[in-house]
Scaffold this motif. Structure first.
Motif, PDB file in Angstrom:
ATOM      1  N   ALA A  67       0.835  -1.200   0.000  1.00  0.00           N
ATOM      2  CA  ALA A  67       0.000   0.000   0.000  1.00  0.00           C
ATOM      3  C   ALA A  67       0.870   1.249   0.000  1.00  0.00           C
ATOM      4  O   ALA A  67       0.574   2.242  -0.695  1.00  0.00           O
ATOM      5  CB  ALA A  67      -0.928  -0.005   1.213  1.00  0.00           C
ATOM      6  N   ARG A  70       2.018   2.064  -3.317  1.00  0.00           N
ATOM      7  CA  ARG A  70       0.934   2.393  -4.254  1.00  0.00           C
ATOM      8  C   ARG A  70       0.930   1.485  -5.479  1.00  0.00           C
ATOM      9  O   ARG A  70       0.705   1.939  -6.618  1.00  0.00           O
ATOM     10  CB  ARG A  70       1.037   3.845  -4.712  1.00  0.00           C
ATOM     11  N   ARG A 361      -7.812  -5.121  -2.832  1.00  0.00           N
ATOM     12  CA  ARG A 361      -7.980  -3.702  -3.140  1.00  0.00           C
ATOM     13  C   ARG A 361      -8.496  -2.935  -1.926  1.00  0.00           C
ATOM     14  O   ARG A 361      -8.008  -1.841  -1.607  1.00  0.00           O
ATOM     15  CB  ARG A 361      -8.947  -3.534  -4.312  1.00  0.00           C
ATOM     16  N   GLU A 363      -8.105  -3.665   1.216  1.00  0.00           N
ATOM     17  CA  GLU A 363      -7.045  -3.556   2.222  1.00  0.00           C
ATOM     18  C   GLU A 363      -5.993  -2.536   1.815  1.00  0.00           C
ATOM     19  O   GLU A 363      -5.507  -1.759   2.649  1.00  0.00           O
ATOM     20  CB  GLU A 363      -6.391  -4.922   2.442  1.00  0.00           C
ATOM     21  N   LEU A 364      -5.639  -2.520   0.535  1.00  0.00           N
ATOM     22  CA  LEU A 364      -4.670  -1.537   0.057  1.00  0.00           C
ATOM     23  C   LEU A 364      -5.190  -0.128   0.260  1.00  0.00           C
ATOM     24  O   LEU A 364      -4.457   0.773   0.708  1.00  0.00           O
ATOM     25  CB  LEU A 364      -4.362  -1.780  -1.430  1.00  0.00           C
ATOM     26  N   GLU A 365      -6.461   0.092  -0.054  1.00  0.00           N
ATOM     27  CA  GLU A 365      -7.042   1.432   0.112  1.00  0.00           C
ATOM     28  C   GLU A 365      -7.135   1.825   1.573  1.00  0.00           C
ATOM     29  O   GLU A 365      -6.892   2.990   1.943  1.00  0.00           O
ATOM     30  CB  GLU A 365      -8.409   1.468  -0.558  1.00  0.00           C
ATOM     31  N   ALA A 368      -3.680   2.660   2.797  1.00  0.00           N
ATOM     32  CA  ALA A 368      -3.144   3.868   2.145  1.00  0.00           C
ATOM     33  C   ALA A 368      -3.959   5.095   2.510  1.00  0.00           C
ATOM     34  O   ALA A 368      -3.791   6.157   1.892  1.00  0.00           O
ATOM     35  CB  ALA A 368      -3.124   3.669   0.631  1.00  0.00           C
TER      36      ALA A 368
END
Length: 372
Positions: A67, A70, A361, A363-365, A368
């Protein structure tokens, strides 16, 4: 408790685990299965990864790092899954070496959304082999029509392949042909054939699920008598096809050059109908030179009460053909069954892959700060 797993190994069946997660690796559970339950390989698929990564255990730090960088969700998923396969391959490396490269292997599948695209499948297979970078891995390629030339090209480049989603006897023969064509291509390039390996994953339980549904719809005594017989019969006839191919001149010529036989692998061996013995797709498919990849529940059931009495495929071909003929006479079309199963297999793995992308997705968002 029996030593059924030991007996299975003695009969020439390689026992692989059809599951993988980071927690299984880090906890030492995978190592214990290798040491105590005769497990000598691991298979993965998009559904297995979806379940493992969605559970979250052990993935937090890597996802946070991804994350912070990016990365795209597709890159994140590949970094996560190849890390697990690489670590599992390291755990199995000793088995790989002691079996001369035959076992101690971990399989990872190409993106299932590419199943009907030959060039993209080839490119993905090459990328996965480079990313994992371990000699004891298999790249899984589905046995779709578009997958066949991809198998030949990837084998021809010296990359070992697990051919997956095989349901049809005709398609299985095409898979064996594609493997031999790949070896012939590799030989023309001067590659060492003895360093190339392959298995052909023939799916079992899903055949009974689909056929039994059609038999139940007929509702006759004749139909009821055939419930639970199609999958084992189909797999046994696949082994007959394997025996015929390895006895032929074409294979014998490759064998003399050091080529390794493409072992039949029984996949989807967890019994889905509780009316059937939970070890049925293990005990009824014992033959030398095969692989049985089992969910842990099936592995434990076999260990606990499986009865291994020797080769259970030899001498069954006439009866097995009779089962498929009897189904046709009742109007259960073999060709339609295997077509539906292949289409459903690709669709199910694609659905799992999409779910994995969605959960990763999210979890990444989150990590981040919601900025994507």
């Amino acid at each position: 408790m029996t030593d059924a797993l030991g007996r299975l190994s003695e009969e020439g069946v390689a026992i692989w685990l059809d599951d993988l997660s980071r927690a299984r690796i880090s906890s030492g559970n995978l190592g214990e299965l290798l040491d105590q339950q005769h497990v000598v390989g691991v298979t993965t698929n998009p559904t297995i990864f979806q379940k493992a990564i969605s559970a979250g255990q052990g993935y937090e730090e890597q996802v946070a790092d991804l994350a912070a960088r990016r990365v795209t969700v597709e890159e994140a998923v590949r970094m996560i899954t190849t890390a697990d396969v690489r670590d599992a391959a390291d755990v199995l490396r000793a088995h790989h070496e002691t079996t001369g490269g035959l076992d101690g292997r971990v399989s990872i599948e190409v993106d299932p959304r590419l199943a009907h695209h030959t060039a993209a499948t080839i490119a993905e297979a090459k990328q996965l082999a480079w990313l994992v970078d371990r000699p004891n891995t298999f790249i899984k390629i589905p046995a779709t029509r578009a997958g066949l030339p991809a198998i030949t090209e990837v084998i021809g480049r010296g990359i070992s392949v697990n051919v997956t989603l095989i349901f049809s006897l005709d398609r299985y023969r095409e898979v064996m042909d594609a493997y031999q064509a790949g070896l012939e291509k590799a030989k023309s390039k001067g590659l060492d054939l003895s360093a190339i390996y392959s298995v052909a994953s023939f799916f079992v339980s899903r055949v009974d699920t689909e056929v039994d549904k059609r038999l139940d719809a007929l509702g006759t005594p004749e139909a009821a008598a055939l419930r639970g017989k199609a999958a084992v019969a189909n797999a046994r006839l696949a082994y007959q096809a394997f025996e015929e191919v390895v006895a032929a001149d074409r294979w014998q010529a490759l064998s003399r050059e050091g080529a390794n036989a493409q072992r039949p692998l029984w996949a989807s061996t967890g019994v889905k109908d509780p009316a059937y013995p939970d070890t049925m797709y293990v005990t009824e498919l014992v033959a030398p030179g095969t692989v049985n990849t089992m969910p842990e529940a099936t592995l434990r059931a076999t260990e606990d009460h499986g009865v291994i009495t020797g080769n259970s495929i030899a001498g069954t071909y006439e009866d097995s053909r009779g089962v498929l003929d009897a189904l046709e006479k009742l109007g259960v079309s073999y060709d339609d069954v295997v077509r539906v199963l292949e289409d459903e297999g690709v669709a199910k793995f694609t659905h799992s892959w999409d779910g994995l992308l969605d959960s990763t997705r999210a979890e990444l968002e989150r990590l981040a700060g919601g900025k994507g």
